[in-house]
Design an enzyme around this catalytic site. Structure first.
Site, PDB file in Angstrom:
ATOM      1  N   ASP A 104       0.861  -1.184   0.000  1.00  0.00           N
ATOM      2  CA  ASP A 104       0.000   0.000   0.000  1.00  0.00           C
ATOM      3  C   ASP A 104       0.906   1.246   0.000  1.00  0.00           C
ATOM      4  OD1 ASP A 104      -2.098   1.765   0.387  1.00  0.00           O
ATOM      5  OD2 ASP A 104      -2.520   1.163   2.439  1.00  0.00           O
ATOM      6  N   ARG A 166     -10.554 -13.467   6.330  1.00  0.00           N
ATOM      7  CA  ARG A 166      -9.369 -14.053   5.696  1.00  0.00           C
ATOM      8  C   ARG A 166      -9.756 -15.273   4.861  1.00  0.00           C
ATOM      9  NH1 ARG A 166      -4.622 -11.707   7.719  1.00  0.00           N
ATOM     10  NH2 ARG A 166      -4.573 -11.237   9.927  1.00  0.00           N
TER      11      ARG A 166
HETATM   12  P1  5GP Z   1       2.072  -0.626   3.674  1.00  0.00           P
HETATM   13  O1  5GP Z   1       3.224  -0.550   4.621  1.00  0.00           O
HETATM   14  O2  5GP Z   1       2.475  -0.928   2.259  1.00  0.00           O
HETATM   15  O3  5GP Z   1       1.223   0.623   3.743  1.00  0.00           O
HETATM   16  O4  5GP Z   1       1.111  -1.729   4.210  1.00  0.00           O
HETATM   17  C1  5GP Z   1       1.275  -3.058   3.986  1.00  0.00           C
HETATM   18  C2  5GP Z   1       0.381  -3.860   4.880  1.00  0.00           C
HETATM   19  O5  5GP Z   1      -0.813  -3.137   5.214  1.00  0.00           O
HETATM   20  C3  5GP Z   1      -0.099  -5.122   4.194  1.00  0.00           C
HETATM   21  O6  5GP Z   1       0.785  -6.170   4.405  1.00  0.00           O
HETATM   22  C4  5GP Z   1      -1.425  -5.356   4.855  1.00  0.00           C
HETATM   23  O7  5GP Z   1      -1.236  -6.062   6.052  1.00  0.00           O
HETATM   24  C5  5GP Z   1      -1.937  -3.977   5.195  1.00  0.00           C
HETATM   25  N1  5GP Z   1      -2.878  -3.480   4.179  1.00  0.00           N
HETATM   26  C6  5GP Z   1      -2.686  -2.477   3.294  1.00  0.00           C
HETATM   27  N2  5GP Z   1      -3.761  -2.307   2.516  1.00  0.00           N
HETATM   28  C7  5GP Z   1      -4.657  -3.253   2.903  1.00  0.00           C
HETATM   29  C8  5GP Z   1      -5.954  -3.614   2.437  1.00  0.00           C
HETATM   30  O8  5GP Z   1      -6.542  -3.046   1.500  1.00  0.00           O
HETATM   31  N3  5GP Z   1      -6.551  -4.654   3.080  1.00  0.00           N
HETATM   32  C9  5GP Z   1      -5.964  -5.314   4.109  1.00  0.00           C
HETATM   33  N4  5GP Z   1      -6.654  -6.305   4.659  1.00  0.00           N
HETATM   34  N5  5GP Z   1      -4.732  -5.011   4.561  1.00  0.00           N
HETATM   35  C10 5GP Z   1      -4.090  -3.990   3.957  1.00  0.00           C
END
Ligand code: 5GP
Length: 186
Positions: A104, A166
């Protein structure tokens, strides 16, 4: 399955997931032929993706698991990342492929890449099932990405909302995600 408690809309069907995971498996098998591949699965969201992906990889490879705590109180990554479960096996000199559910902001993956590149590994790359682009805060480019999407909070196929959903076999967008506070991850 009983009706989910939250409104959601299917984004990636079971069939689309199976097709794309098979393609990724074939590509990884071709790219890592003759290498010492370790799939480093980022728990908990990637467990279903990794289980399917590893069975589409036709090379001998090992699996290991890490868990990071990366979330603050809401639906966004807080950027404060901690390794709460380190790898269990030797990784020095080996070719690591991190297997993640969704990238993300990119902060978690950036942190993981940095961590593993300091462990005398032969190479470190990453495969994410979903590359979610709108809130990216890093210049990461996925080595392998199953699907790209712009925004939304996704659940199913390993992805949770407060540990729910999940086990949904497809991936859905939660329609009212902003109305709910997520629990810290993991
Ligand atoms: P980042 O550090 O890239 O912002 O976040 C990564 C983590 O955020 C992912 O491994 C996941 O656990 C969580 N995450 C980000 N977007 C989503 C989403 O749309 N749905 C879910 N369930 N988890 C997300």
């Amino acid at each position: 399955m009983s009706k989910p408690q939250h409104a959601m809309q299917e984004l990636f069907s079971q069939e689309a997931l199976a097709r794309r995971v098979a393609e990724l498996g074939a590509q990884i098998s071709a790219d890592y032929a003759g290498r010492d591949l370790v799939l480093m699965v980022v728990l908990g969201g990637a467990f279903i993706f990794a289980a399917d992906l590893c069975r589409k990889i036709t090379l001998e490879c090992s699996l290991d698991f890490v868990r990071v705590a990366s979330y603050g109180a809401g639906l966004e990554s807080a950027g404060a990342i901690r390794l709460v479960q380190p790898p269990s096996h030797r990784i020095a000199g080996r070719d690591l492929l991190l297997v993640e559910d969704i990238v993300d902001t990119g902060l978690t993956m950036q942190w993981l890449l940095h961590y593993f590149r300091n462990q005398q590994t032969a190479s470190v790359r990453f495969c994410t099932l979903i590359d979610k682009t709108e809130r990216r805060q890093t210049d990461l480019v996925a080595d392998y990405a199953g699907f790209s999407c712009k925004e939304g909070f996704l659940v199913g196929y390993g992805l949770d909302f407060s540990e729910q959903y999940r086990n949904l076999p497809a991936i859905y967008t939660l329609l009212d995600a902003a109305d709910h506070a997520a629990s810290p991850n993991p």
